[in-house]
Motif scaffolding. Structure first.
Motif, PDB file in Angstrom:
ATOM      1  N   LEU A  65       5.683  17.019   9.937  1.00  0.00           N
ATOM      2  CA  LEU A  65       4.272  17.352  10.114  1.00  0.00           C
ATOM      3  C   LEU A  65       3.556  17.503   8.785  1.00  0.00           C
ATOM      4  O   LEU A  65       2.376  17.174   8.663  1.00  0.00           O
ATOM      5  CB  LEU A  65       4.132  18.644  10.934  1.00  0.00           C
ATOM      6  N   LEU A  66       4.271  17.996   7.769  1.00  0.00           N
ATOM      7  CA  LEU A  66       3.694  18.158   6.438  1.00  0.00           C
ATOM      8  C   LEU A  66       3.485  16.808   5.753  1.00  0.00           C
ATOM      9  O   LEU A  66       2.642  16.669   4.889  1.00  0.00           O
ATOM     10  CB  LEU A  66       4.604  19.047   5.585  1.00  0.00           C
ATOM     11  N   GLY A  67       4.238  15.810   6.200  1.00  0.00           N
ATOM     12  CA  GLY A  67       4.112  14.486   5.604  1.00  0.00           C
ATOM     13  C   GLY A  67       5.022  14.295   4.413  1.00  0.00           C
ATOM     14  O   GLY A  67       4.647  13.667   3.431  1.00  0.00           O
ATOM     15  N   VAL A  68       6.246  14.841   4.490  1.00  0.00           N
ATOM     16  CA  VAL A  68       7.183  14.748   3.374  1.00  0.00           C
ATOM     17  C   VAL A  68       7.478  13.302   3.015  1.00  0.00           C
ATOM     18  O   VAL A  68       7.520  12.949   1.846  1.00  0.00           O
ATOM     19  CB  VAL A  68       8.485  15.526   3.684  1.00  0.00           C
ATOM     20  N   ASP A  69       7.682  12.430   4.009  1.00  0.00           N
ATOM     21  CA  ASP A  69       8.006  11.046   3.668  1.00  0.00           C
ATOM     22  C   ASP A  69       6.953  10.040   4.120  1.00  0.00           C
ATOM     23  O   ASP A  69       7.113   8.854   3.929  1.00  0.00           O
ATOM     24  CB  ASP A  69       9.386  10.658   4.204  1.00  0.00           C
ATOM     25  N   TYR A  70       5.853  10.529   4.701  1.00  0.00           N
ATOM     26  CA  TYR A  70       4.775   9.624   5.089  1.00  0.00           C
ATOM     27  C   TYR A  70       3.463  10.396   5.089  1.00  0.00           C
ATOM     28  O   TYR A  70       3.360  11.441   5.729  1.00  0.00           O
ATOM     29  CB  TYR A  70       5.033   9.045   6.487  1.00  0.00           C
ATOM     30  N   GLN A  71       2.490   9.879   4.385  1.00  0.00           N
ATOM     31  CA  GLN A  71       1.167  10.508   4.333  1.00  0.00           C
ATOM     32  C   GLN A  71       0.129   9.515   4.859  1.00  0.00           C
ATOM     33  O   GLN A  71      -0.208   8.557   4.180  1.00  0.00           O
ATOM     34  CB  GLN A  71       0.795  10.869   2.885  1.00  0.00           C
TER      35      GLN A  71
END
Length: 158
Positions: A65-71
């Motif tokens: 949800l934080l976007g560690v590997d995808y933003q």
């Protein structure tokens, strides 16, 4: 969006929020680290869905949800954020002074202003790592902070 927090003595904490579409979500964070998520059409009715997560599952979901590997590219707010905040990926070199220290011991935030939000350890992503996580050679730290602070973090990683 407002998130209401309630202490639940002997249990943990309760977080409640209403989504933009008017749905209600309640998250119970247990002292054990387990989490329960409840999804309601109306907070006075029974939940439509309940999901339970272990501490590890919660951290992985949080990282997603934080976007560690995808933003994903967002709206104008993303442009404003990117003007003042950076997310950096920095490899820990064998000569780094951070090597063998926990995130807490390294005092990265105090020394640089950056916060570690993830670690790529040989292709395994540790999202929202615990402060007791030990930094090892070859780790790629995902850190968030201001543009002006990056030099200090780069120096620590070398």
């Amino acid at each position: 969006m407002e998130v209401k927090t309630t202490d639940l003595p002997g249990i943990g904490k309760k977080y409640s929020m209403t989504t933009v579409s008017g749905k209600h979500i309640v998250v119970l964070l247990h002292l054990t680290g387990n989490r329960e998520i409840y999804y309601f059409d109306d907070p006075d009715d029974d939940p439509l869905t309940t999901v339970q997560f272990s501490d590890e599952e919660s951290r992985k979901l949080g990282a997603i949800l934080l976007g560690v590997d995808y933003q994903p590219v967002a709206d104008d707010r993303m442009d404003l954020l990117l003007k003042s905040v950076r997310i950096e990926w920095l490899r820990i070199e064998p000569s780094s002074q951070l090597l063998g220290k926990t995130i807490a011991e390294s005092q990265i935030r105090k020394m640089t202003g950056y916060t570690i939000i993830g670690i790529d350890r040989g292709g395994i992503i540790i999202g929202s790592p615990d402060i007791s996580e030990v930094i090892t050679a070859g780790d790629v730290l995902m850190a968030i902070g201001s543009r002006e602070q990056i030099k200090a973090l780069e120096d620590l990683c070398r």
